[in-house]
Design an enzyme around this catalytic site. Structure first.
Site, PDB file in Angstrom:
ATOM      1  N   SER A 145       0.850  -1.192   0.000  1.00 50.59           N
ATOM      2  CA  SER A 145       0.000   0.000   0.000  1.00 50.59           C
ATOM      3  C   SER A 145       0.883   1.238   0.000  1.00 50.59           C
ATOM      4  CB  SER A 145      -0.889   0.014   1.248  1.00 50.59           C
ATOM      5  OG  SER A 145      -1.544   1.261   1.392  1.00 50.59           O
ATOM      6  N   TYR A 158      -1.237  -0.266  10.594  1.00 51.03           N
ATOM      7  CA  TYR A 158      -1.386  -0.706   9.203  1.00 51.03           C
ATOM      8  C   TYR A 158      -0.266  -0.156   8.342  1.00 51.03           C
ATOM      9  CZ  TYR A 158      -3.304  -1.211   4.514  1.00 51.03           C
ATOM     10  OH  TYR A 158      -3.479  -1.518   3.189  1.00 51.03           O
TER      11      TYR A 158
END
Length: 262
Positions: A145, A158
């Site tokens: 990501s 995250y």
């Protein structure tokens, strides 16, 4: 049919991006192992869509956070087809928390996220690597990501896990060469059911339109957009590439401070 008769494992491929990747690999001729943890109904639907592309496919239930499950998923492919050529580490999880609220996350939150996003990817690579080396040519694609590059996203845990996944991509690209290439794709926003389920349809539409208004390419990403990049690293013209992190975010990262490393 550039991946004709190859065998690909896609973790977390019952729905969303994972399903799109599985279908795209099938369109290129690859046989596919569809992995899921709980979404059996959706996994079976994806299985039928993959098979409709004219390739063979099987289901493999398992939690990538558990090493025994990872080894069983890999063995499922070997038992069926005798080889593994491509591994897409797509399974992931998160915990939503304000980055500025240092009390919003516990150590357990970090452990749970890292167990899937980092350790799970490592365990899947470990389970598949001997079979890829036996074939003599393998490709691992880690779905990361832009959070791991820019420090944004659903939570600090995250973003940190995706940063760790990017670093692991570099480490394993070195250590598994020359037989196995290891690369990462770093999406920005992806318009999947995950967003609408989490935020509701109205908020989802607001986020999507915001992406269209603020990204340089004026686009909100779709699972198919990212799947094309994953398939590129799986073997379509990327034989000379390893250790790369490709940001597939419609240029979203350009709005952040200059990035000296990816």
């Amino acid at each position: 049919m550039t991946l004709k008769d190859k065998v690909s494992i896609v973790t977390g491929s019952a729905t969303g991006l994972g399903a799109a990747v599985a279908i795209k690999l099938a369109e290129r001729g690859s046989r596919v192992v569809i992995n899921y943890t709980k979404s059996e109904k959706e996994a079976k639907e994806t299985l039928e869509m993959v098979k409709s592309k004219g390739v063979d496919a099987i289901l493999a239930q398992g939690d990538v956070g558990e090493d025994a499950d990872c080894r069983r998923i890999a063995q499922t492919a070997v038992d069926k087809w005798g080889r593994i050529d491509v591994l897409v580490n797509n399974a992931g999880t998160t915990q939503f928390a304000n980055h500025a609220d240092l009390e919003a996350l516990t150590a357990e939150d970090f452990f749970c996220i890292y167990k899937v996003n980092v350790v799970g990817a490592y365990q899947m690579i470990r389970a598949c690597a001997p079979h890829m080396k036996k074939v003599g040519k393998g490709s691992v694609v880690n779905v990361s990501s832009i959070a791991g590059v820019t420090g944004v996203g659903s939570s600090v845990a995250y973003a940190a896990s995706k940063g760790a996944l990017n670093t692991m991509t570099l480490s394993l690209a070195r250590s598994l060469a020359p037989e196995i290439r290891v690369n990462a794709v770093c999406p920005g926003f992806i318009g999947t059911r995950w967003f609408s389920d989490r935020f509701g349809e109205m908020q989802y539409e607001k986020i999507r339109k915001q992406q269209e208004a603020t990204t340089p390419l004026a686009r909100a990403g779709t699972p198919e957009d990212i799947a094309v990049s994953v398939v590129f690293f799986a073997g379509e013209g990327s034989d000379h590439i390893t250790g790369e992190t490709l940001m597939t975010d419609a240029g979203m990262h350009l709005g952040f401070a200059p990035l000296k490393a990816r």
